[in-house]
Design an enzyme around this catalytic site. Structure first.
Site, PDB file in Angstrom:
ATOM      1  CB  ALA A  37      -0.836  -0.059   1.187  1.00 57.02           C
ATOM      2  N   GLY A  42      -1.714   0.436  -4.986  1.00 55.40           N
ATOM      3  CA  GLY A  42      -1.932   0.137  -3.545  1.00 55.40           C
ATOM      4  C   GLY A  42      -2.245   1.294  -2.768  1.00 55.40           C
ATOM      5  CG  LEU A  89       3.179 -10.082   1.004  1.00 57.22           C
ATOM      6  CD1 LEU A  89       2.830  -9.225   0.032  1.00 57.22           C
ATOM      7  CD2 LEU A  89       2.477 -11.189   1.590  1.00 57.22           C
ATOM      8  CE1 TYR A 192      12.256 -17.342 -12.194  1.00 57.09           C
ATOM      9  CE2 TYR A 192      13.925 -15.804 -13.262  1.00 57.09           C
ATOM     10  CZ  TYR A 192      12.607 -16.016 -12.422  1.00 57.09           C
ATOM     11  OH  TYR A 192      12.069 -14.883 -11.884  1.00 57.09           O
TER      12      TYR A 192
END
Length: 315
Positions: A37, A42, A89, A192
């Site tokens: 945020a 956000g 996170l 990847y």
């Protein structure tokens, strides 16, 4: 996607702003968590939810940056109710700490907006040794949702108001590895691809919302879960690709959404009465849209759920 100026069935278009889609909506008495945020959509989501009367908890990696955004909002909206809490996170320990502190605060939880994300990052591992994009964009949010879900259920039951979980995905969920989710190769550096890995994490976002919906409906809980594509927006998501980011910045003002438009679909799904009772759907431009066939794969969603539980189970 609707042509940029055309309105969809909801009455809104890609040009609609977050303020526009929430005009006349009173969110007083609602409490929302918004991850990521402190910048971009956000921050705009936080501002508009606060403008409509919601108490917003900004879940941010950098508390100082989050505090500056809070102060800017309060200057424009002195009555805004905003708290800033630390959440990384990239770390399950940080997610658990955030959830524990939020639950201890005794606050209700009506709306959870899983907004934070990284895009097209070079191969890196999270603090828990999981490929960074999958860890940040999906695993961290999966764990957060799991930890605060009981609070959401309790709030919905006691307030008799529908709880809403809003998970930001992307149209990039269509561009992933051939198998969709590389369960056995999540940390395979040799194979990847930063773009496909981003698509994989965004596919996981849609699958998460869909499987969560199935489980919530089985329980008969008054909480919904939906995913969405916010649009192509001028934010710092492409910070790992400086050349591409420079080009996007130059031409973006002509073809991309600004943050006011970019936050519209999130705010629409979080607050609008048209979305009442709607769950397990995919939205774009503040209208219902259709996700990919892989995103609708029920068995893949169940497999991802079990895989995510194993990854987040305390060692």
């Amino acid at each position: 996607m609707w042509p940029f100026g055309w309105k969809g069935p909801s009455g809104f278009s890609p040009r609609s702003t977050a303020e526009h889609v929430t005009q006349g909506i009173d969110a007083t008495g609602l409490t929302a968590i918004v991850t990521g945020a402190s910048s971009g959509i956000g921050a705009e989501t936080t501002r508009v939810l606060a403008l409509r009367g919601a108490h917003v908890v900004m879940a941010v990696r950098n508390v100082e940056s989050g505090g500056k955004v809070k102060d800017e909002i309060l200057k424009a909206i002195p009555t805004a109710k905003i708290d800033v809490m630390q959440l990384d996170l990239n770390s399950m320990g940080s997610v658990r700490k955030f959830a524990s502190e939020f639950i201890s605060s005794g606050l209700p939880l009506n709306i959870l907006i899983n907004n934070a994300g990284i895009m097209a990052a070079p191969f890196m591992l999270s603090q828990d040794n999981i490929e960074m994009q999958f860890a940040t964009n999906h695993v961290g949010h999966f764990l957060l949702t799991d930890l605060v879900l009981d609070t959401m259920k309790k709030t919905a039951r006691e307030s008799d108001r529908e709880g809403r979980i809003v998970i930001l995905s992307s149209e990039a969920h269509r561009f992933t590895y051939s198998e969709g989710i590389r369960f056995d190769k999540i940390n395979d550096e040799s194979g990847y691809n930063s773009i496909w890995a981003y698509g994989q994490s965004k596919l996981a976002n849609v699958l998460h919302a869909n499987e969560l919906t199935r489980r919530l409906k089985e329980e008969g809980v008054n909480v919904t879960a939906n995913s969405l594509h916010p649009g192509s927006i001028m934010t710092n998501l492409l910070r790992f690709h400086s050349v591409i980011n420079s080009v996007v910045t130059m031409v973006g003002r002509f073809v991309l959404k600004n943050v006011h438009q970019g936050a519209a679909t999130t705010c629409y799904v979080a607050l609008h009465p048209q979305v009442k009772g709607v769950s397990g759907e995919y939205f774009m431009d503040s209208n219902l849209s259709k996700a990919s066939s892989l995103a609708k794969d029920v068995e893949l969603a169940k497999k991802l759920w079990d895989f995510s539980l194993r990854l987040t189970k305390p060692k």
